[in-house]
Design an enzyme around this catalytic site. Structure first.
Site: not given
Ligand code: IVH
Length: 692
Positions: A412, A439, A142, A38-39, A409, A42, A88, A119, A433, A293, A123, A317, A121, A229, A177
């Protein structure tokens, strides 16, 4: 350089990055199998966005910044979201919080503090649940933000998601999620590995792979969870703040995240970020940041959206938990079912506060794809995962040869092979094997199978006793079972003196073993534990050959392309995968020796010749309900001896249903389909069993 030249270079880079990102999006969203961390993703995405910021002409309609995720996969029906599901924006540094808050205030022209919820995020993967008059009517992923995949049937199997709501608005779309806990993920992967099935890279992929199943009964067996959420269409808003909405969801029975906090200042947001970060490793689910938010929904409305993300929310992140270290060796572990799994032995390194010295390498193809070699400097990642993994190779040592995965193997010495899927022509990811009889890594498992009810069925040699004798070194191979009594006689430490045995049960055990020194051929073949040779195929082989030696003679020469392979393939019901597995087993010299040792103790006798003149010969028979005069296994064996095919379920192809006492749904279905049905006595008469 002129701006024109700059633009040309930027356009080329933008295009290259766009293509790479599109491919990574596809791998992530449609295959649930990301190719980079993911890093790293990003970082690519940030560079892509930076180019657009500098050269706005690059950000046209085709730009990825205008899209969310990837188009829904073809295999699912589509659902158009009543209100788009957005993504986001990301921030990474602490200072970015202050900048984000300042931006929001500037937009609103406000100088007063604005409250934000903060809150974790999660995964996992987001899902929109639509309720009409309190009933769950649809669930969608989504997808590309506008159109998602219809996963309603699958979502109905998730216990945490209510099917009915009391006192809910007429239309309510709850979004949140779907995820898998770390513990459930580890257990699932262990089961998958055992079964030779796909291993998931992390809990997110496992959750996505589990939800996006065409068969909801598979989803039902996967432990999926949910946090609410956000929301989509709502006919009458029950609250006017973010926090109020979440509290309302909790009141309706949705799980909501307990680490949600209302923050009045950017300092408080940062403090909550730190608090969540500190708990991250101990949480039972993966999170990759904190989402802030704006709390007031009226303000959210005024702020609105830009491109793919709301202006009123942002994801902060965590830095990726990665470190660089040296790959000291690649160990090959052999699982209980013979699967060879590569494990990286690392020079110990601290990753996200934990010392890591082992990492998973998944499988042979993964090593080749990343060109991982012993001695490499590698990047390891513990992205909250239970098992650390190698993300990439930084450099090879000079002269280091490419890694060659062992073809034998390590436990064995038998050949280790990858099955070829005859449909796709592709090799299985797992190398196995073939020395199943020889074995030591597979020994306990094979011994259990050997003694099991439908194989040798040795009373007194259950799983517990097998493990016990194995540990004592008294039974290591199948042949050892039959020399146990003789060796015990000569031994000073008698079995009858072991705890839990005693004179009587030891005598019984020896008698049960002795009784199996002669055994019907199909049970013998089944007991060998050859891959893909279950009871039915064992019967097919036992019927096709006069005796075991005849079978063995053909099987040990049945390399691909030989007349012997054709001979196996010509047996009714035996396909290429089975023929291949049988050939692999008998060709392996280690198994030959183990078989010889076993045959020195045990004599298989031919199955009774199948009576082709019986009234059930060639018919498909199903048994249901409880039989009083014989066990189900006996009845099945009898039917097969009479030339019938026994099936477990009723269909149009069923010729006869034998219904014992308390027969249930199968009987009803048979009647519905007009299948001939008889009771147990009728069956005994038909089978010609003398009841006298
Ligand atoms: S809010 C309009 N809250 O992150 C805002 N998203 O990068 C809607 N996600 O598609 C998203 N935890 O799959 C929100 N506490 C959280 C979240 C969260 C995970 C994910 C979600 C979203 C993605 C956006």
């Amino acid at each position: 350089m002129s701006r024109k030249a700059d633009l040309a270079a930027a356009r080329a880079e933008h295009e290259r990055l766009g293509a790479a990102l599109t491919e990574h999006d596809r791998a992530y969203y449609q295959e649930d199998a990301p190719k980079i961390s993911d890093a790293d993703y990003d970082a690519l995405r940030r560079r892509y966005e930076a180019l657009e910021a500098e050269f706005p002409e690059l950000g046209g309609a085709g730009s990825l910044t205008k899209k969310v995720g990837a188009a829904p996969a073809e295999k699912f029906a589509k659902i158009t979201h009543a209100i788009p599901m957005l993504s986001l924006g990301n921030i990474f540094a602490d200072e970015d919080i202050f900048e984000f808050v300042a931006r929001v205030k500037r937009f609103l022209g406000s100088s007063a503090d604005i409250a934000f919820t903060a809150e974790p995020k999660i995964d996992g993967l987001s899902c929109s649940l639509r309720y009409e008059r309190g009933h769950l009517v649809s669930a969608a992923t989504r997808g590309d933000g506008s159109v998602g995949e219809d996963v309603t049937a699958n979502v109905r199997t998730i216990a945490a998601i209510p099917q009915k709501l009391l006192d809910a608005p007429d239309v309510l779309e709850v979004r949140g999620e779907i995820f898998m806990s770390k513990a459930d993920f580890a257990a699932l992967n262990a089961r998958q590995a055992e079964a030779g099935e796909k291993i998931f890279a992390n809990p997110r992929n496992a959750a996505a792979g589990s939800l996006r199943q065409l068969d909801p009964s598979i989803t039902a067996r996967r432990p999926l969870r949910f946090f609410a959420y956000a929301w989509g269409e709502v006919s009458a808003m029950p609250a006017d703040t973010q926090a109020g909405m979440i509290a309302c969801f909790a009141g309706l029975g949705f799980p909501t995240n307990p680490l949600t906090s209302l923050c009045e200042t950017p300092e408080a947001m940062l403090a909550h970020f730190r608090a969540i970060e500190a708990q991250r490793a101990t949480l039972d689910y993966d999170i990759d940041g904190v989402v802030y938010k704006v709390n007031e929904l009226a303000l959210q409305g005024r702020l609105g959206f830009v491109a793919r993300a709301p202006r009123w929310a942002v994801a902060h992140k965590f830095p990726a938990e990665q470190a660089t270290t040296e790959l000291l060796a690649i160990d090959i572990q052999v699982g209980r079912t013979g699967a060879l799994t590569p494990v990286a032995k690392l020079k110990p390194v601290t990753v996200g506060g934990v010392v890591v010295s082992n990492a998973t390498l998944h499988n042979e193809d993964e090593i080749a794809r990343k060109d991982i070699r012993v001695g490499d400097t590698v990047v390891v990642q513990r992205a909250g995962d239970v098992i650390p993994q190698i993300v990439s190779v930084v450099s090879h040592q000079e002269g280091a040869p490419p890694y060659v995965f062992p073809q034998t193997c390590p436990a064995c010495g038998s050949a280790a092979l990858r099955e070829i899927d005859p449909k796709t022509g592709e090799a299985d990811a797992v190398r196995r094997c073939t020395g199943s009889l020889a074995c030591p890594a597979q020994a306990i498992e094979k011994l259990r199978h050997f003694c099991s009810r439908n194989a040798f069925d040795i009373e007194g040699l259950g799983d517990k006793q097998i493990a016990f004798f194995f540990e004592k070194g008294l039974i290591r191979t199948a042949a050892d079972i039959f020399t146990l009594e003789e060796r015990d006689r000569a031994s000073l430490t008698k079995i009858e003196n072991f705890e839990g045995f005693g004179k009587v049960s030891t005598r019984k055990l020896f008698a049960a073993i002795a009784a199996r020194k002669s055994i019907v051929l199909n049970r013998f073949i089944f007991g060998l534990g050859i891959r893909h040779v279950g009871e039915t195929n064992a019967i097919r082989f036992a019927r096709a050959f006069e005796n075991f030696e005849a079978f063995r003679e053909v099987a040990r020469k049945a390399a691909p392309g030989t007349p012997e392979r054709d001979h196996l393939n010509a047996i009714d019901g035996i396909g290429d995968v089975v023929a291949e597995a049988v050939a692999d087993f008998f060709i392996e010299p280690h198994n030959e020796a183990a078989l010889d040792a076993l045959l020195a103790q045990v004599t298989p006798f031919p199955m009774e010749a199948v009576k082709s003149d019986s009234p059930v010969a060639g018919k498909t028979v199903v048994f249901t309900g409880s039989l009083q005069k014989m066990t189900r296994d006996e009845a099945k064996a009898l039917a097969e001896r009479l030339g019938a095919k026994v099936s477990g379920s009723i269909s149009k192809k069923t010729d006869l249903l034998v219904a014992g006492a308390d027969a249930g749904s199968k009987l009803a279905k048979a009647r519905e389909l007009g299948v001939e049905t008889i009771d147990e006595d009728g069956w005994l008469r038909l089978a010609g069993v003398d009841e006298g």
